[in-house]
Every structure is written in structure tokens, then in C-alpha cells.
Design an enzyme around this catalytic site. Structure first.
Site, PDB file in Angstrom:
ATOM      1  N   CYS A  31       0.841  -1.209   0.000  1.00 55.25           N
ATOM      2  CA  CYS A  31       0.000   0.000   0.000  1.00 55.25           C
ATOM      3  C   CYS A  31       0.870   1.251   0.000  1.00 55.25           C
ATOM      4  O   CYS A  31       1.404   1.642   1.042  1.00 55.25           O
ATOM      5  CB  CYS A  31      -0.916  -0.017   1.217  1.00 55.25           C
ATOM      6  SG  CYS A  31      -1.945   1.459   1.316  1.00 55.25           S
ATOM      7  N   CYS A  87      -0.430   4.117   2.184  1.00 57.51           N
ATOM      8  CA  CYS A  87      -0.296   3.877   3.633  1.00 57.51           C
ATOM      9  C   CYS A  87       1.155   4.074   4.072  1.00 57.51           C
ATOM     10  O   CYS A  87       1.426   4.658   5.117  1.00 57.51           O
ATOM     11  CB  CYS A  87      -0.694   2.455   4.013  1.00 57.51           C
ATOM     12  SG  CYS A  87      -2.192   1.849   3.264  1.00 57.51           S
ATOM     13  N   ASP A  88       2.095   3.552   3.303  1.00 63.26           N
ATOM     14  CA  ASP A  88       3.485   3.439   3.765  1.00 63.26           C
ATOM     15  C   ASP A  88       4.472   4.342   3.029  1.00 63.26           C
ATOM     16  O   ASP A  88       5.648   4.396   3.407  1.00 63.26           O
ATOM     17  CB  ASP A  88       3.961   1.976   3.616  1.00 63.26           C
ATOM     18  CG  ASP A  88       3.119   1.025   4.449  1.00 63.26           C
ATOM     19  OD1 ASP A  88       2.598   1.454   5.491  1.00 63.26           O
ATOM     20  OD2 ASP A  88       2.969  -0.145   4.044  1.00 63.26           O
TER      21      ASP A  88
END
Ligand code: NAP
Length: 298
Positions: A129, A132-133
Site C-alpha cells: 500500500c 499507507c506506507d
């Protein structure tokens, strides 16, 4: 006892909830994680009618609030099985819920690359992701593997953060949209590594490099801190094989009317056999499946 139990709170499931509630049916939505499904990882949705630009999270939140506002009940528990019959029992680890109709809208999960060390390095260099990261890789070197829209959009997102972004794709043509490919080609810090696969991960506690093998068998290493795997998704139907026919790839067999081989069990969204898996076709499926469920209940 509910009229309709929906498994999965992605765009398909939540749209089905809206249609069910507007028809006056009692609706329970069961979701294993958070509402929104796959779309919450898309930073900028540009192809959903009415919103020229909206984040996937904002869009999902609006659908969630709409469904809740209409009276759909949401419970966050993972469904582990379904017992079919005149009354259907939807089983979770904690509870058993009874419904007269069920809509399976579980979508899909990330496909793994299948390279040694992949699982162990999740959170230490390997991610599924980018939104997300990605922030962990500011001014660092990353690679994205895959050639679909997810990989291309992830690479574009990461290009704004990372020092260098490699895209590793196994063919000489991308599967994703040409518009995004053109945008990527304009970025100075993006390098396309075509006709190549990631065949190894080099790590000392954290990821240090990836081993890349081209289609002629030449092996090289690329130093990266992060590897974003975006090689597609697999349908989440494994718990429903007893009530729904699955094709060879695990997709639930159902036509455009979203009916399965079990009366009163419907399937909507990315976990169904279909040609086009997009946000707009997921929400369309939600409307169709709920309408069919309402007809079934009449
Ligand atoms: P996808 O379109 O299925 O693409 C998966 C990519 O991964 C393909 O390029 C495939 O290569 C590659 N691949 C598969 N298995 C591999 C393996 N074991 N090793 C290396 N490469 C592998 O998946 P996606 O990008 O996640 O997209 C899923 C759906 O969502 C698509 O319909 C996509 O258009 C849609 N989507 C839309 C948007 C948007 O409209 N904004 C954004 C994201 C996703 P090959 O090409 O060689 O098969």
C-alpha cells in the site's frame, strides 16, 4: 433476523445497503476490517462520475455515512462461513447472524509476489500500500512491481516522495492506462525496468536491494529501501465455496443479475466473475444485487 445480510463494506456492499434500506428492508453489513474496501488506498479518484477529484477514503466515507444515515447496521467481524437454507446463517468468530437473503461483496486481497522472504519483510521494506506506507520512504529509493493501474498510480504517488522510483514489469507493455504511463515518463526520478521480474530480496533486518531477472535470464541487483508490490488481487471467496460456485481463479460465478447457484445468495463487486472491475461497476453491482435480493424477498 435481518432481511438482507451483506458481507463486505466496500463500495459494492455499501451501495447494496443503500438500496436495501431505501426499499424498507432491514440490513446488516458485516466487515472484517474497516469500511471502504480497496478504494481507500487510492489517493485521487478521477473516474467516478460526479467527482472530478476525490480521495478514495473521502468517497468511501460518504457512501458509509449515506448507508448509516439510511439505517443500515454495520458490525465489524470477519465472516468465516455461511449455512444455506430458507433462512441463511452467516457465521463469524463471535456470532451467528440470520438473514433471509445474503449478498457477498467481499472484494479481493493483495496478490503476493511469492518471493522468498516477502512475508518476513512486510513492514521492513515490503509493502502492498503506497498511500499507507509511502511517507516512510521520503527521499529514499523504492521499487514498484506490477504493470496495472495500481502499480502505475502507486509509482506516481511515490515519485513525489522518494528520491528514485523503479517500476519493474514483466512485459514490454503496461496493462494500466496510457495517461498514467505518460505522466510517469515525464518524471525524472522514475525509471522503467521492463521485461523483468523481481526474483529475490536482499535484506539485513530491513530490505537493502532487490534481485531482478530479465526475460533473457540476466540477473542484476537494484538497491532500494522499499518494494511496493502491486501485482493484482485475488478474490476473497474462500469461505463461501460451499454455497457459491467458484471459477478456476476463485471468482464467484454469477451473471450480470448477480445471482449465484444458491437461491437468495447474491454476489456483488470485484469477487464476481466479470470483465470490468472498477469502482463504478462495483457500485452498479451493489444496486443490482440488492434489487435482485428485494425481488427474492417479495
Ligand atoms: P491488474 O490490472 O490485474 O494488474 C496486475 C499487474 O501485475 C499486471 O501488470 C500483471 O502483469 C502483474 N502481475 C501479476 N502477477 C504477477 C507476478 N506474479 N509477478 C509480476 N507481475 C505480476 O491489477 P491492479 O493494477 O491491482 O488493478 C486491478 C483493477 O483495478 C484493474 O481493473 C484496474 O484498472 C483497476 N484500478 C483502477 C484504478 C483507477 O481507475 N483509478 C486504480 C487502480 C486500479 P501482466 O500485465 O503481464 O499480466
Amino acid at each position: 433476523m435481518y432481511d438482507i445480510i451483506i458481507v463486505g463494506a466496500g463500495p459494492a456492499g455499501m451501495t447494496a445497503a443503500i438500496y436495501g434500506r431505501r426499499a424498507g428492508k432491514s440490513v446488516l453489513v458485516l466487515e472484517a476490517a474497516s469500511y471502504g474496501g480497496q478504494i481507500i488506498n487510492t489517493p485521487d479518484v478521477e473516474n467516478y462520475p460526479s467527482a472530478a477529484h476525490i480521495s478514495g477514503f473521502d468517497l468511501a466515507t460518504q457512501i458509509y455515512e449515506q448507508a448509516k444515515g439510511l439505517g443500515a447496521e454495520f458490525v465489524f467481524e470477519k465472516v468465516t462461513g455461511i449455512e444455506d437454507g430458507q433462512i441463511k446463517t452467516v457465521v463469524t468468530a463471535k456470532n451467528r447472524y440470520e438473514g433471509r437473503a445474503v449478498i457477498l461483496a467481499t472484494g479481493s486481497e493483495n496478490r503476493k509476489l511469492g518471493v522468498e522472504g516477502e512475508d518476513e519483510l512486510v513492514g521492513r521494506g515490503v509493502s502492498y500500500c503506497a498511500t499507507c506506507d509511502g511517507a516512510f520512504y521520503r527521499k529514499k529509493r523504492v521499487a514498484v512491481v506490477g504493470g496495472g493501474n495500481t502499480a502505475l498510480e502507486d509509482a506516481l504517488y511515490l515519485a513525489d516522495l522518494a528520491e528514485k522510483v523503479y517500476i519493474i514489469h514483466r512485459r514490454d507493455q503496461f496493462r494500466g492506462d496510457e495517461t498514467t504511463v505518460s505522466r510517469l515518463k515525464e518524471r525524472e526520478n522514475v525509471e522503467l525496468v521492463m521485461n523483468s521480474r523481481v526474483t529475490g530480496l536482499v535484506a539485513e533486518k530491513k530490505l537493502k536491494a532487490i534481485e531482478v531477472t530479465d526475460n533473457e535470464g540476466n540477473v542484476s541487483q537494484i538497491e532500494v529501501n522499499g518494494l511496493f508490490v502491486a501485482v493484482g488481487r485475488v478474490p476473497e471467496n474462500q469461505n463461501f465455496a460451499s454455497v457459491v460456485e467458484l471459477d478456476g481463479a476463485g471468482y464467484a460465478v454469477a451473471g450480470e443479475n448477480c445471482r449465484t447457484r444458491s437461491a437468495g445468495i447474491f454476489v456483488a463487486g470485484d469477487n464476481r466473475v466479470k470483465d470490468v472491475r472498477q469502482l463504478v461497476t462495483a457500485t452498479a453491482d451493489g444496486a443490482v444485487a440488492a434489487t435482485e435480493a428485494i425481488k427474492y424477498l417479495a
